[in-house]
Design a protein around this motif. Structure first.
Motif, short mmCIF file in Angstrom:
data_model
loop_
_atom_site.label_atom_id
_atom_site.label_comp_id
_atom_site.label_asym_id
_atom_site.label_seq_id
_atom_site.Cartn_x
_atom_site.Cartn_y
_atom_site.Cartn_z
N LEU A 46 0.83 -1.19 0.00
CA LEU A 46 0.00 0.00 0.00
C LEU A 46 0.87 1.24 0.00
O LEU A 46 1.76 1.39 0.84
N ASP A 47 0.58 2.15 -0.94
CA ASP A 47 1.41 3.34 -1.08
C ASP A 47 0.76 4.54 -0.37
O ASP A 47 0.19 4.38 0.71
N ALA A 48 0.79 5.71 -0.97
CA ALA A 48 0.46 6.95 -0.26
C ALA A 48 -0.95 7.48 -0.51
O ALA A 48 -1.35 8.44 0.13
N HIS A 49 -1.71 6.86 -1.41
CA HIS A 49 -3.02 7.41 -1.79
C HIS A 49 -4.15 6.43 -1.49
O HIS A 49 -3.99 5.21 -1.61
N ALA A 50 -5.30 7.00 -1.13
CA ALA A 50 -6.54 6.23 -0.98
C ALA A 50 -7.44 6.51 -2.17
O ALA A 50 -7.27 7.52 -2.88
N HIS A 51 -8.39 5.63 -2.40
CA HIS A 51 -9.38 5.87 -3.46
C HIS A 51 -10.65 5.07 -3.16
O HIS A 51 -10.65 4.18 -2.31
N TRP B 139 -7.01 10.23 -3.28
CA TRP B 139 -6.85 11.16 -2.16
C TRP B 139 -5.50 10.89 -1.50
O TRP B 139 -5.23 9.76 -1.09
N ARG B 140 -4.67 11.91 -1.40
CA ARG B 140 -3.35 11.72 -0.79
C ARG B 140 -3.49 11.62 0.73
O ARG B 140 -3.94 12.55 1.39
N ILE B 141 -3.07 10.49 1.26
CA ILE B 141 -3.09 10.24 2.70
C ILE B 141 -1.74 10.63 3.32
O ILE B 141 -1.67 11.17 4.42
N GLN B 142 -0.67 10.31 2.60
CA GLN B 142 0.69 10.52 3.10
C GLN B 142 1.45 11.47 2.18
O GLN B 142 1.24 11.49 0.98
N THR B 143 2.36 12.23 2.78
CA THR B 143 3.18 13.14 1.97
C THR B 143 4.30 12.38 1.28
O THR B 143 4.94 12.91 0.36
N GLU B 144 4.54 11.16 1.70
CA GLU B 144 5.56 10.32 1.07
C GLU B 144 5.07 8.87 1.08
O GLU B 144 4.34 8.46 1.99
N GLU C 213 3.69 12.92 11.26
CA GLU C 213 4.57 13.87 10.58
C GLU C 213 4.41 13.80 9.07
O GLU C 213 4.58 14.79 8.36
N TYR C 214 4.07 12.62 8.56
CA TYR C 214 3.98 12.40 7.12
C TYR C 214 2.53 12.20 6.65
O TYR C 214 2.30 11.80 5.52
N MET C 215 1.56 12.49 7.52
CA MET C 215 0.16 12.45 7.12
C MET C 215 -0.27 13.82 6.60
O MET C 215 0.18 14.85 7.12
#
Length: 494
Positions: A161-166, A210-215, A273-275
């Motif tokens: 699982l990467d940084a984006h939700a959908h 939708w971006r969940i994480q900045t990285e 910090e990365y959310m």
């Protein structure tokens, strides 16, 4: 069957919540226990082996627990932080919500060995007992290990699982209570694996995310990887709900955020910090949402090794002309990328640089070159001997028998066709099958078939036709067909 949620939803709306007043946050009185990783704890052999950047992992680990502690104290008056090695499940009784963000010690299961030390078997590890019914949020991969030990629908489908939700259910409380979350979308490239699968066959080249994480881990800087659970059959309207998927390697319907009983799965791996700000509010909302589920009983289960019908529908797609074409197109692109990756790693090795264990595995992996035969790799040998390369016969086999497949007890992911149900022409998931079997018993009509059906699809074993009839009459409205429980009609609580 949504009635079970009714009282829970009322509690969610009336529980003590934090509210925003003129930009100021009034803290909630919910008591939170955060279970994290000791910042001074060295990486395990497994973490070292599969980490693309161990130094970065250590760096992130050193500040993660403190980051969560500080973040939670902005929203809650009572926050206690303990490390995983010090946590005991009895601690959770004193808190409204427990957040597990680390690997726990298992108390049962694992590899079995003989007197010489040779491995002879493996039993699923258990981390929390059956008596543990406290409201719990589980973050990332530890969620799956705990879930599988409790036969939850929260499983270890894929650490990808990467940084984006959908595909989020934006009407859900975690996007609305106590904070209204402003979800913003980005048009991103649809993952190639989505379009190869049945669920994503009609997707376009891009999809809103939708971006969940900045990285994310795919940025290649050694960021933690999130985990998705199996989406098939997750949402059952009884005690489990699917809330969101996320960019991953396992299809559009994989579960990145979901709940089963008193357990909430937050598959994304980032610390606060990365959310993103919207993700932070959603996480806080999730804490409020799960709190009233303290004491909730698990009703349905997912028995490991049971093949769900939706996997069979996926296989039907895979062996079809259109599905096989989509899969082979995806694999050919993957083969090209694999060649590029291996060439880069070979250059790195030839230059004298050290490869980590993950890179060594990638370099040694053979280049895939699949043909149409690949699509029938999971088909039983008995079918292959009959159908050989007649591809249409495989697809027709699934079309003809889909309503009558069932999971074979104690056989790992093996299914069979129930010829009794097929003879009667009634899908095995319909309660009419039980009605018909009871009538057959009462009339003395094909008694052996009726008995096989009733014992196969229920958890009962009555001797007389009258007892079967009485049981079905008294409990018919409470029966729910659950593939995860072994293709059984289980009884819901009154």
């Amino acid at each position: 069957m949504k009635y079970i949620f009714k009282n829970i939803i009322l509690l969610v709306l009336t529980t003590t919540i934090s509210i925003s007043v003129l930009g100021q946050t009034k803290k909630s009185d919910l008591k939170i226990l955060y279970v994290g990783t000791n910042p001074d704890k060295p990486l395990s052999e497994r973490e070292l082996k599969y980490s693309a950047n161990p130094d970065r992992k250590i760096e992130l680990q050193k500040k993660r627990a403190a980051d969560f502690d500080q973040f939670l104290k902005q929203y809650f008056n009572s926050v206690t932080t303990v490390y995983g090695d010090d946590y005991k499940e009895t601690m959770s009784a004193n808190y409204d919500v427990t957040i597990i963000d680390t690997y726990l010690k298992h108390y049962a299961g694992g590899y079995e060995k003989d007197s010489t030390g040779q491995i002879t078997g493996y039993k699923t590890r258990k981390y929390l007992t059956e008596n543990f019914n406290h409201a719990t949020i589980m973050i990332g991969e530890p969620s799956a290990f705990i879930g599988q030990g409790r036969q939850l629908k929260i499983d270890h489908l894929c650490l990808c699982l990467d940084a984006h939700a959908h595909s989020m259910k934006l009407e859900h409380a975690i996007f609305n209570q106590p904070y209204k979350v402003a979800v913003t979308y980005e048009d991103r490239k649809t993952p190639d694996n989505y379009k190869a699968r049945y669920g994503g066959r009609d997707l376009g080249d891009t999809m809103p995310m939708w971006r969940i994480q900045t990285e994310g881990y795919q940025d290649g800087k050694g960021f933690p990887i999130g985990l998705v659970s199996t989406g098939y059959g997750f949402d059952n309207g009884i005690d489990a709900e699917w809330i969101s998927s996320g960019a991953c390697a396992k299809g559009v319907e994989a579960t990145a955020i979901g709940r089963h009983a008193n357990f909430f799965h937050w598959g994304f791996a980032a610390a606060p910090e990365y959310m993103t700000n919207s993700a932070k509010l959603t996480f806080i909302n999730a804490i409020h949402y799960i709190a009233p589920f303290k004491g909730a009983k698990q009703i349905t289960r997912k028995i490991k090794g049971i093949q769900l019908r939706e996997y069979l529908r996926e296989q039907q797609w895979t062996v079809s002309d259109k599905g096989s074409e989509a899969w082979l197109h995806y694999l050919n692109k993957d083969t090209l990328q694999q060649r590029i990756t291996k060439e880069k790693l070979k250059k790195k090795k030839d230059s004298g640089k050290t490869l980590n264990d993950l890179e060594k595995m990638q370099l040694q992996s053979p280049i895939r070159k699949e043909t149409r035969e690949w699509t029938i790799r999971h088909e039983p040998d008995s079918l292959k001997q009959i159908f050989k390369n007649n591809w249409a016969n495989y697809e027709n086999y699934y079309k003809e028998n889909m309503p009558y497949f069932y999971g074979v007890k104690d056989e790992w992911y093996k299914v069979a066709v129930d010829n009794d149900a097929k003879t009667l022409g009634i899908p095995n998931y319909k309660i009419e099958l039980l009605d018909t079997a009871v009538r057959m018993l009462l009339k003395g009509d094909r008694v052996e078939i009726a008995k096989r059906i009733l014992t196969k699809y229920t958890q009962e074993s009555f001797e007389s036709a009258k007892d079967w009839a009485k049981w079905l009459k008294n409990n018919r409205s409470r029966l729910y067909f659950s593939e995860g429980d072994g293709y059984k009609f289980i009884m819901l609580p009154n």
